[in-house]
Design a protein around this motif. Structure first.
Motif, PDB file in Angstrom:
ATOM      1  N   MET A  18       0.733  -1.080   0.075  1.00 22.76           N
ATOM      2  CA  MET A  18      -0.008  -0.163   0.013  1.00 22.76           C
ATOM      3  C   MET A  18       0.748   1.371   0.099  1.00 22.76           C
ATOM      4  SD  MET A  18      -2.958  -1.027   2.346  1.00 22.76           S
ATOM      5  CE  MET A  18      -4.145   0.374   2.019  1.00 22.76           C
ATOM      6  N   SER A 118      -6.374  -0.136 -10.619  1.00 21.02           N
ATOM      7  CA  SER A 118      -5.500   1.016 -10.765  1.00 21.02           C
ATOM      8  C   SER A 118      -3.987   0.409 -10.436  1.00 21.02           C
ATOM      9  CB  SER A 118      -5.975   1.795  -9.297  1.00 21.02           C
ATOM     10  OG  SER A 118      -5.500   0.671  -8.257  1.00 21.02           O
ATOM     11  N   LYS A 120      -1.897   1.126  -8.441  1.00 20.99           N
ATOM     12  CA  LYS A 120      -1.742   0.680  -7.182  1.00 20.99           C
ATOM     13  C   LYS A 120      -2.177  -0.773  -7.073  1.00 20.99           C
ATOM     14  CE  LYS A 120      -1.977   2.291  -2.392  1.00 20.99           C
ATOM     15  NZ  LYS A 120      -2.589   3.263  -1.506  1.00 20.99           N
ATOM     16  N   THR A 121      -3.037  -1.071  -7.303  1.00 16.10           N
ATOM     17  CA  THR A 121      -3.687  -2.372  -7.215  1.00 16.10           C
ATOM     18  C   THR A 121      -2.835  -3.410  -8.269  1.00 16.10           C
ATOM     19  OG1 THR A 121      -6.005  -1.765  -7.050  1.00 16.10           O
ATOM     20  CG2 THR A 121      -5.500  -4.145  -7.414  1.00 16.10           C
ATOM     21  N   SER A 124       0.414  -4.476  -6.453  1.00 13.69           N
ATOM     22  CA  SER A 124       0.235  -5.269  -5.341  1.00 13.69           C
ATOM     23  C   SER A 124       0.175  -6.677  -6.066  1.00 13.69           C
ATOM     24  CB  SER A 124      -1.108  -4.829  -4.773  1.00 13.69           C
ATOM     25  OG  SER A 124      -0.870  -3.755  -3.799  1.00 13.69           O
ATOM     26  N   LYS A 338     -10.723   1.716  -4.164  1.00 10.90           N
ATOM     27  CA  LYS A 338     -10.365   1.783  -3.014  1.00 10.90           C
ATOM     28  C   LYS A 338     -10.538   0.408  -2.495  1.00 10.90           C
ATOM     29  CE  LYS A 338      -8.555   6.016  -2.122  1.00 10.90           C
ATOM     30  NZ  LYS A 338      -6.973   6.085  -1.852  1.00 10.90           N
ATOM     31  N   GLU A 341      -8.055  -2.165  -4.098  1.00  3.29           N
ATOM     32  CA  GLU A 341      -6.830  -1.655  -3.493  1.00  3.29           C
ATOM     33  C   GLU A 341      -6.585  -2.475  -1.945  1.00  3.29           C
ATOM     34  OE1 GLU A 341      -6.132   2.516  -3.499  1.00  3.29           O
ATOM     35  OE2 GLU A 341      -6.072   2.605  -5.721  1.00  3.29           O
ATOM     36  N   TYR A 342      -7.807  -2.296  -1.552  1.00  6.09           N
ATOM     37  CA  TYR A 342      -7.818  -2.930   0.063  1.00  6.09           C
ATOM     38  C   TYR A 342      -7.624  -4.567  -0.119  1.00  6.09           C
ATOM     39  CZ  TYR A 342      -9.722  -4.719   4.481  1.00  6.09           C
ATOM     40  OH  TYR A 342      -9.812  -5.409   5.582  1.00  6.09           O
ATOM     41  N   THR A 345      -4.505  -6.572  -0.514  1.00  7.43           N
ATOM     42  CA  THR A 345      -3.592  -6.682   0.603  1.00  7.43           C
ATOM     43  C   THR A 345      -3.568  -7.541   1.517  1.00  7.43           C
ATOM     44  OG1 THR A 345      -5.114  -5.483   2.448  1.00  7.43           O
ATOM     45  CG2 THR A 345      -3.760  -4.050   1.057  1.00  7.43           C
TER      46      THR A 345
END
Length: 440
Positions: A18, A118, A120-121, A124, A338, A341-342, A345
């Motif tokens: 993250m 995204s 960010k994802t 990950s 969002k 993205e969570y 994790t």
């Protein structure tokens, strides 16, 4: 819900995933705990019901606790493609859908319904997942699906008491499994509980037999429909499966009762208050039902053995999974991204891992987060297999063939369970349905 602490390993992995650095001994929070989505509502649709829906809601509640969002889950039943399509047409599209089949994900993407994940994802996924999960979440080079929940579909669950009373040991080969089943039946219980009302369980039976008997190269070709379903290898696998279906004493209630037994019901027949069978084949998620609905201690009252090798082949490792996707027509695009993205994790995976009945493909999830040794071993086996596992074949097919109730492979294998006397004719029907789905 109760706030939970993560292990140092999970915390470190989460920080990497993250881009966070605030792990110093405190609790890790989704989205930084800044209530950035306060007052907002998200809708998530998926096939889950019962204990699976209840445990996934715990994950959504954890996200909501940290971000301020209210997340509602809507169960679609098995026909996720039809239900989601209707909601989009009606102007009531969910924000996120948990897609249970690769074929459905591809269908959604080709219809233009999905937003790419995204950066960010995607970062990950690149860091925390084996390449195979990105492959199955991508369409034409774009990543649309995040595999949050995985399934190890090469596990046969059994009652240790039932096998002990029959005096049989866990089998190593398919032939030994049927022989052990006969001994269990002679002792007073049927050998297997079969969930014939749910066609997807029958595809899983076929896939495990086919992968072991025909081998991975043939499996990949059939999954891509590069060989026909009339191929002799398919007829051979159906013949092998038909031997089980024909033997009425091996199936709890016989074929007729199996056709009216759904998946939770099949687990109940082994682990419920009035056992009718000693074994039930399905994925690792059997453990969640046995634990949550019937209070069984995993590893003590309920255990598993790997789906055994068939006719000298290797023991199969078939996997599946549910991918989170964001819809373009969803009303809360920011919240959807969002949430994804969570879900990428280790923290999100840990919530359900602790509850049970769950495996994560996320390599950074500490195995200690799982609630029992049996699940830890199953997770270790799946994650450790990396890119060598084979994804559920029916999940790779177009939805009309491999993923729709009352159609295609689901229905035709139900018909085969009803009358397993002609594997060759069933193979011909499967080929006709697969060809029609490809054209459609």
């Amino acid at each position: 819900m109760m706030r939970r602490r993560t292990t140092l390993a999970s915390c470190t992995a989460l920080a990497l995933a993250m881009g966070a650095t605030a792990c110093g001994g405190g609790e890790v929070t989704a989205g930084g705990g800044d209530k950035a989505l306060g007052g907002q509502t998200l809708t998530v649709a998926g096939v889950w019901s019962g204990s699976e829906q209840k445990n996934f809601q715990k994950v959504l509640d954890a996200f909501g606790e940290e971000t301020g969002a209210k997340v509602q889950f809507v169960s679609t039943g098995d026909n996720v493609s039809t239900v989601v399509g209707s909601k989009i047409e009606g102007g009531n599209a969910p924000d996120v859908v948990m897609v249970p089949q690769v074929g459905v994900l591809k269908q959604f993407a080709k219809k233009g319904w999905l937003k790419p994940l995204s950066k960010k994802t995607e970062q990950s996924v690149d860091t925390n997942y084996a390449d195979v999960w990105k492959k199955y979440g991508s369409v034409e080079g774009s990543l649309y699906g995040l595999y949050f929940k995985a399934a190890h579909k090469s596990t046969v669950w059994y009652s240790p008491d039932a096998l002990d009373q029959a005096g049989v040991k866990t089998p190593k080969t398919y032939k030994e499994m049927l022989k052990a089943g006969g001994t269990v039946s002679d002792s007073g219980l049927a050998a297997f509980s079969v969930a014939g009302q749910d066609g997807w369980t029958l595809t899983d039976w076929f896939e495990n037999i086919y992968l072991s008997q025909a081998g991975p190269e043939k499996y990949d070709k059939l999954a891509a429909h590069k060989i026909k379903w009339t191929d002799p290898s398919v007829v051979e696998a159906l013949t092998t499966l038909g031997k089980l279906f024909k033997d009425e004493q091996l199936i709890a209630g016989g074929r007729k009762e199996a056709l009216s037994t759904d998946f939770p019901g099949s687990v109940e027949k082994v682990f419920g208050p009035e056992p009718q069978a000693g074994m039930v084949y399905e994925g690792d998620f059997v453990a969640g039902v046995a634990k949550d609905q019937f209070g069984k201690k995993i590893g003590q009252d309920a255990d598993f053995f790997p789906f055994p090798a068939v006719d000298g082949g290797k023991a199969p490792v078939v996997s599946g999974g549910d991918a989170a996707v964001a819809l373009k027509d969803g009303k809360n695009q920011k919240g959807a991204m969002k949430l994804l993205e969570y879900l990428a994790t280790p923290e999100a995976a840990a919530v359900w891992a602790e509850a049970g009945g769950f495996l994560s493909p996320n390599k950074k999830l500490d195995l200690a987060e799982y609630g029992d040794d049996v699940t830890r071993e199953t997770a270790k086996s799946l994650v450790g297999a990396g890119n060598s596992v084979r994804f559920d074949m029916s999940d790779q097919a177009p939805a009309s063939f491999g993923g729709t109730k009352g159609m295609g492979e689901w229905k035709l294998l139900q018909d085969f369970l009803r009358d397993p006397s002609d594997p060759k004719a069933t193979a011909q029907r499967l080929e006709a349905a697969a060809a029609k789905a490809d054209k459609g």
